[in-house]
Design a protein around this motif. Structure first.
Motif, mmCIF file in Angstrom:
data_model
loop_
_atom_site.group_PDB
_atom_site.id
_atom_site.type_symbol
_atom_site.label_atom_id
_atom_site.label_comp_id
_atom_site.label_asym_id
_atom_site.label_seq_id
_atom_site.Cartn_x
_atom_site.Cartn_y
_atom_site.Cartn_z
ATOM 1 N N THR A 5 0.834 -1.201 0.000
ATOM 2 C CA THR A 5 0.000 0.000 0.000
ATOM 3 C C THR A 5 0.876 1.260 0.000
ATOM 4 O O THR A 5 0.448 2.294 -0.514
ATOM 5 C CB THR A 5 -0.947 0.040 1.209
ATOM 6 N N LYS A 6 2.077 1.172 0.550
ATOM 7 C CA LYS A 6 2.970 2.335 0.531
ATOM 8 C C LYS A 6 3.202 2.796 -0.902
ATOM 9 O O LYS A 6 3.060 3.978 -1.218
ATOM 10 C CB LYS A 6 4.306 1.989 1.190
ATOM 11 N N GLY A 7 3.556 1.870 -1.768
ATOM 12 C CA GLY A 7 3.817 2.211 -3.159
ATOM 13 C C GLY A 7 2.566 2.620 -3.904
ATOM 14 O O GLY A 7 2.546 3.600 -4.650
ATOM 15 N N ARG A 8 1.485 1.886 -3.691
ATOM 16 C CA ARG A 8 0.237 2.178 -4.403
ATOM 17 C C ARG A 8 -0.357 3.515 -3.982
ATOM 18 O O ARG A 8 -0.763 4.321 -4.819
ATOM 19 C CB ARG A 8 -0.765 1.039 -4.193
ATOM 20 N N TYR A 9 -0.414 3.767 -2.677
ATOM 21 C CA TYR A 9 -0.988 5.022 -2.200
ATOM 22 C C TYR A 9 -0.052 6.190 -2.504
ATOM 23 O O TYR A 9 -0.508 7.308 -2.761
ATOM 24 C CB TYR A 9 -1.300 4.959 -0.712
ATOM 25 N N GLY A 10 1.247 5.948 -2.450
ATOM 26 C CA GLY A 10 2.206 6.990 -2.815
ATOM 27 C C GLY A 10 2.035 7.399 -4.275
ATOM 28 O O GLY A 10 2.084 8.588 -4.613
ATOM 29 N N LEU A 11 1.810 6.421 -5.123
ATOM 30 C CA LEU A 11 1.559 6.705 -6.533
ATOM 31 C C LEU A 11 0.251 7.486 -6.695
ATOM 32 O O LEU A 11 0.166 8.410 -7.508
ATOM 33 C CB LEU A 11 1.514 5.391 -7.309
ATOM 34 N N THR A 12 -0.741 7.167 -5.879
ATOM 35 C CA THR A 12 -2.013 7.896 -5.905
ATOM 36 C C THR A 12 -1.799 9.358 -5.538
ATOM 37 O O THR A 12 -2.328 10.254 -6.213
ATOM 38 C CB THR A 12 -3.029 7.250 -4.930
ATOM 39 N N ILE A 13 -1.034 9.613 -4.475
ATOM 40 C CA ILE A 13 -0.730 10.998 -4.079
ATOM 41 C C ILE A 13 -0.089 11.740 -5.241
ATOM 42 O O ILE A 13 -0.510 12.845 -5.603
ATOM 43 C CB ILE A 13 0.228 11.040 -2.863
ATOM 44 N N MET A 14 0.918 11.123 -5.831
ATOM 45 C CA MET A 14 1.674 11.784 -6.888
ATOM 46 C C MET A 14 0.824 12.007 -8.143
ATOM 47 O O MET A 14 0.951 13.039 -8.805
ATOM 48 C CB MET A 14 2.931 10.980 -7.207
ATOM 49 N N SER A 68 7.567 18.977 -7.128
ATOM 50 C CA SER A 68 8.734 19.853 -7.229
ATOM 51 C C SER A 68 9.305 19.869 -8.645
ATOM 52 O O SER A 68 10.169 20.690 -8.952
ATOM 53 C CB SER A 68 9.812 19.431 -6.235
ATOM 54 N N LYS A 69 8.813 18.972 -9.507
ATOM 55 C CA LYS A 69 9.261 18.901 -10.903
ATOM 56 C C LYS A 69 8.051 18.673 -11.801
ATOM 57 O O LYS A 69 6.966 18.338 -11.320
ATOM 58 C CB LYS A 69 10.235 17.738 -11.091
ATOM 59 N N GLU A 70 8.263 18.824 -13.066
ATOM 60 C CA GLU A 70 7.204 18.577 -14.054
ATOM 61 C C GLU A 70 6.774 17.105 -13.988
ATOM 62 O O GLU A 70 7.617 16.225 -13.797
ATOM 63 C CB GLU A 70 7.710 18.876 -15.469
ATOM 64 N N PRO A 71 5.483 16.814 -14.176
ATOM 65 C CA PRO A 71 5.007 15.419 -14.151
ATOM 66 C C PRO A 71 5.682 14.532 -15.205
ATOM 67 O O PRO A 71 5.788 13.324 -15.013
ATOM 68 C CB PRO A 71 3.511 15.537 -14.431
ATOM 69 N N GLU A 72 6.160 15.142 -16.282
ATOM 70 C CA GLU A 72 6.826 14.385 -17.339
ATOM 71 C C GLU A 72 8.199 13.878 -16.921
ATOM 72 O O GLU A 72 8.775 13.020 -17.593
ATOM 73 C CB GLU A 72 6.980 15.246 -18.603
ATOM 74 N N THR A 73 8.735 14.419 -15.830
ATOM 75 C CA THR A 73 10.091 14.041 -15.416
ATOM 76 C C THR A 73 10.120 13.094 -14.215
ATOM 77 O O THR A 73 11.193 12.642 -13.825
ATOM 78 C CB THR A 73 10.923 15.291 -15.076
ATOM 79 N N ILE A 74 8.971 12.804 -13.642
ATOM 80 C CA ILE A 74 8.906 11.900 -12.493
ATOM 81 C C ILE A 74 8.303 10.582 -12.962
ATOM 82 O O ILE A 74 7.213 10.557 -13.524
ATOM 83 C CB ILE A 74 8.042 12.490 -11.356
ATOM 84 N N THR A 75 9.025 9.484 -12.726
ATOM 85 C CA THR A 75 8.540 8.179 -13.172
ATOM 86 C C THR A 75 7.935 7.386 -12.022
ATOM 87 O O THR A 75 8.205 7.652 -10.852
ATOM 88 C CB THR A 75 9.670 7.335 -13.798
ATOM 89 N N ALA A 76 7.145 6.408 -12.403
ATOM 90 C CA ALA A 76 6.588 5.488 -11.412
ATOM 91 C C ALA A 76 7.733 4.781 -10.681
ATOM 92 O O ALA A 76 7.644 4.536 -9.479
ATOM 93 C CB ALA A 76 5.669 4.472 -12.089
ATOM 94 N N GLY A 77 8.819 4.487 -11.389
ATOM 95 C CA GLY A 77 9.974 3.849 -10.772
ATOM 96 C C GLY A 77 10.591 4.706 -9.686
ATOM 97 O O GLY A 77 11.007 4.191 -8.640
ATOM 98 N N ASP A 78 10.664 6.015 -9.914
ATOM 99 C CA ASP A 78 11.194 6.928 -8.888
ATOM 100 C C ASP A 78 10.389 6.793 -7.598
ATOM 101 O O ASP A 78 10.942 6.678 -6.504
ATOM 102 C CB ASP A 78 11.111 8.391 -9.355
ATOM 103 N N ILE A 79 9.080 6.825 -7.727
ATOM 104 C CA ILE A 79 8.184 6.805 -6.571
ATOM 105 C C ILE A 79 8.246 5.465 -5.849
ATOM 106 O O ILE A 79 8.368 5.415 -4.620
ATOM 107 C CB ILE A 79 6.741 7.116 -7.025
ATOM 108 N N ILE A 80 8.189 4.376 -6.618
ATOM 109 C CA ILE A 80 8.213 3.045 -6.018
ATOM 110 C C ILE A 80 9.533 2.810 -5.277
ATOM 111 O O ILE A 80 9.538 2.286 -4.161
ATOM 112 C CB ILE A 80 7.970 1.949 -7.078
#
Length: 139
Positions: A5-14, A68-80
């Motif tokens: 849930t940490k990864g899934r909910y974190g992705l939801t926030i982002m 803090s950055k454009e959505p195009e520069t943040i990947t799902a991999g970064d967040i996970i």
């Protein structure tokens, strides 16, 4: 590898922050309400994202969080990786059978490739385009 849930909910926030990018700060309370999640849990998840430089917090009555950055520069991999740690389907050692080791490495690399090639902008666009399977049943 199972994403918790940490990864899934974190992705939801982002994704929520990416969808409102440039419109000002979004409160965790509003994200929690929209997604029927615990605000307290989201507060725990946003701290590592802030510490990693992915989000900024804005104080005040109309405060909240922004990317803090454009959505195009943040990947799902970064967040996970921030929330879950390294991407690996299994823990293996150098002593493992070379054939199995090669299989685990290829699986890990395939998962990483998908996560690292999917940006927040991609996820928001996909969501906005209605690419969710909705079935209508008539009786």
């Amino acid at each position: 590898m199972k994403i918790s849930t940490k990864g899934r909910y974190g992705l939801t926030i982002m994704m929520e922050l990416a969808a409102k990018f440039g419109e000002g700060p979004i409160s965790l309370k509003s994200i929690a309400e929209r997604n029927q999640l615990s605000e307290h849990y989201l507060e725990q998840l946003v701290a590592p994202l802030r510490n990693a430089g992915q989000v900024k917090s804005i104080r005040g009555a109309y405060g909240g969080y922004i990317l803090s950055k454009e959505p195009e520069t943040i990947t799902a991999g970064d967040i996970i990786r921030i929330l879950e740690g390294p991407i690996s389907p299994v823990d293996f050692t150098e002593e493992d059978d070379p054939a199995k080791r090669d299989l685990w490495l290829r699986i890990r690399d395939s998962i990483a490739e998908v996560l690292d090639s999917t940006t927040l902008a991609d996820l928001v666009t996909f969501q906005d385009a209605g690419k969710v399977d909705n079935y209508m049943f008539y009786i």
